[in-house]
Design a protein around this motif. Sequence first.
Motif, PDB file in Angstrom:
ATOM      1  N   SER A   1       0.804  -1.217   0.000  1.00  0.00           N
ATOM      2  CA  SER A   1       0.000   0.000   0.000  1.00  0.00           C
ATOM      3  C   SER A   1       0.841   1.272   0.000  1.00  0.00           C
ATOM      4  O   SER A   1       0.321   2.341  -0.273  1.00  0.00           O
TER       5      SER A   1
ATOM      6  N   SER B   1      -6.365  -0.244 -11.410  1.00  0.00           N
ATOM      7  CA  SER B   1      -6.962  -0.141 -10.088  1.00  0.00           C
ATOM      8  C   SER B   1      -6.150  -1.002  -9.129  1.00  0.00           C
ATOM      9  O   SER B   1      -5.271  -1.758  -9.553  1.00  0.00           O
ATOM     10  N   ARG B   2      -6.442  -0.860  -7.847  1.00  0.00           N
ATOM     11  CA  ARG B   2      -5.700  -1.648  -6.853  1.00  0.00           C
ATOM     12  C   ARG B   2      -6.584  -1.955  -5.670  1.00  0.00           C
ATOM     13  O   ARG B   2      -7.529  -1.212  -5.374  1.00  0.00           O
ATOM     14  N   ASP B   3      -6.256  -3.049  -5.013  1.00  0.00           N
ATOM     15  CA  ASP B   3      -6.911  -3.433  -3.774  1.00  0.00           C
ATOM     16  C   ASP B   3      -5.796  -3.611  -2.745  1.00  0.00           C
ATOM     17  O   ASP B   3      -5.108  -4.642  -2.732  1.00  0.00           O
ATOM     18  N   ASN B   4      -5.598  -2.617  -1.902  1.00  0.00           N
ATOM     19  CA  ASN B   4      -4.481  -2.660  -0.953  1.00  0.00           C
ATOM     20  C   ASN B   4      -4.661  -3.764   0.098  1.00  0.00           C
ATOM     21  O   ASN B   4      -3.687  -4.267   0.652  1.00  0.00           O
TER      22      ASN B   4
ATOM     23  N   LYS C   1      -5.732  -6.670  -0.545  1.00  0.00           N
ATOM     24  CA  LYS C   1      -5.357  -7.933  -1.179  1.00  0.00           C
ATOM     25  C   LYS C   1      -3.966  -7.881  -1.807  1.00  0.00           C
ATOM     26  O   LYS C   1      -3.543  -8.842  -2.454  1.00  0.00           O
TER      27      LYS C   1
END
Length: 115
Positions: free
Chosen positions: A30, A71-74, A76
């Motif tokens: 992150s 996009s991102r999923d911090n 995961k």
Amino acid sequence: QVQLVESGGGLVQAGGSLRLSCAVSGRTFSAYTMGWFRQAPGKEREFVARIFSSGSTTYYLDSVKGRFTISRDNAKNTVYLQMNSLKPEDTAAYYCNRADGAWSWGQGTQVTVSS
């Protein structure tokens, strides 16, 4: 040691879509601006898109603007690249990394767009 594992590539017809994923392990994901890059046969690796650590700001290669979304999923530790309206010139191996390319590169995922 950071490990980058890209997935989601494949063979698709022009106009089709793919969603790439990149799982990151070994670092505080992150904290970093992340990027997607690609390398076509006989060409140098090039920047495609990047996303700031919070996900609030993104930048794109001009030729993919309006077609690709990063996009991102911090939670995961994963960064994504949604690719729509694919063109044959998008054919390449796609890689993720820190936006400055500082980590060791993963194996990448091959995207092939047929005309």
